[in-house]
Design a protein around this motif. Structure first.
Motif, PDB file in Angstrom:
ATOM      1  N   THR A  10      11.112   2.831  -6.909  1.00 51.02           N
ATOM      2  CA  THR A  10      12.094   2.488  -7.927  1.00 51.02           C
ATOM      3  C   THR A  10      11.401   2.414  -9.283  1.00 51.02           C
ATOM      4  N   LEU A  11      12.184   2.477 -10.339  1.00 51.23           N
ATOM      5  CA  LEU A  11      11.640   2.401 -11.687  1.00 51.23           C
ATOM      6  C   LEU A  11      10.994   1.036 -11.926  1.00 51.23           C
ATOM      7  N   GLY A  12       9.893   1.040 -12.656  1.00 50.50           N
ATOM      8  CA  GLY A  12       9.221  -0.209 -12.997  1.00 50.50           C
ATOM      9  C   GLY A  12       8.335  -0.759 -11.891  1.00 50.50           C
ATOM     10  N   CYS A  13       8.156  -0.009 -10.824  1.00 55.67           N
ATOM     11  CA  CYS A  13       7.320  -0.442  -9.696  1.00 55.67           C
ATOM     12  C   CYS A  13       5.918   0.131  -9.894  1.00 55.67           C
ATOM     13  N   HIS A  14       4.967  -0.739 -10.186  1.00 57.80           N
ATOM     14  CA  HIS A  14       3.589  -0.306 -10.445  1.00 57.80           C
ATOM     15  C   HIS A  14       2.988   0.396  -9.234  1.00 57.80           C
ATOM     16  N   LEU A  15       3.233  -0.140  -8.046  1.00 56.94           N
ATOM     17  CA  LEU A  15       2.688   0.482  -6.840  1.00 56.94           C
ATOM     18  C   LEU A  15       3.291   1.861  -6.605  1.00 56.94           C
ATOM     19  N   TRP A  66       2.657   2.241   1.935  1.00 53.69           N
ATOM     20  CA  TRP A  66       1.595   1.932   0.992  1.00 53.69           C
ATOM     21  C   TRP A  66       0.764   0.797   1.545  1.00 53.69           C
ATOM     22  N   PRO A  67      -0.526   0.782   1.367  1.00 52.05           N
ATOM     23  CA  PRO A  67      -1.327   1.648   0.502  1.00 52.05           C
ATOM     24  C   PRO A  67      -1.780   2.913   1.228  1.00 52.05           C
ATOM     25  N   PHE A  68      -1.846   4.009   0.484  1.00 56.71           N
ATOM     26  CA  PHE A  68      -2.388   5.265   0.993  1.00 56.71           C
ATOM     27  C   PHE A  68      -3.039   6.024  -0.152  1.00 56.71           C
ATOM     28  N   GLN A  72      -5.319  10.283   3.123  1.00 55.21           N
ATOM     29  CA  GLN A  72      -4.434   9.774   4.161  1.00 55.21           C
ATOM     30  C   GLN A  72      -3.112  10.547   4.180  1.00 55.21           C
ATOM     31  N   VAL A  73      -2.633  10.946   3.004  1.00 61.18           N
ATOM     32  CA  VAL A  73      -1.401  11.744   2.932  1.00 61.18           C
ATOM     33  C   VAL A  73      -1.614  13.083   3.615  1.00 61.18           C
ATOM     34  N   VAL A  74      -2.740  13.735   3.344  1.00 60.82           N
ATOM     35  CA  VAL A  74      -3.035  15.025   3.969  1.00 60.82           C
ATOM     36  C   VAL A  74      -3.075  14.877   5.490  1.00 60.82           C
TER      37      VAL A  74
END
Length: 78
Positions: A10-15, A66-68, A72-74
Motif C-alpha cells: 500500500t502507499l506510504g508503506c516503507h517496507l 517479507w523480509p526477502f 530469495q525471490v529468484v
C-alpha cells in the motif's frame, strides 16, 4: 520465462518500498509484477493488512512474505 507475480502493499508503506526495490531489477530482466494496493480491495486488505509486503505467484498462488531479498525471490520463482 519467469512466472507472473503480484506484489501486495500500500502507499506510504516503507517496507513495501523496500520490497519493490528488491523486485525491480528482476522486472528489468523480464519478470512481470503487478503492484497491488490492498487499500483498494477489502478482501486483499483483510488478508494482507498485517503481512505486507507479500509477493504472490499467479500460477501457483504461492506467497513469499517479507523480509526477502532478490536472491530469495529468484529461488521462490524456480
Amino acid at each position: 520465462m519467469p512466472p507472473e507475480c503480484q506484489l501486495f502493499g500500500t502507499l506510504g508503506c516503507h517496507l513495501c518500498e523496500l520490497a519493490e526495490a528488491e523486485v525491480m531489477p528482476l522486472v528489468e530482466g523480464g519478470l512481470l509484477v503487478e503492484l497491488v494496493d490492498i487499500a483498494e480491495n477489502e478482501a486483499f486488505f483483510e488478508r494482507y493488512e498485517l503481512r505486507i509486503p507479500v509477493l504472490r505467484r499467479v500460477d501457483t498462488g504461492a506467497e513469499l512474505d517479507w523480509p526477502f531479498d532478490a536472491e530469495q525471490v529468484v529461488a521462490f520463482l524456480r
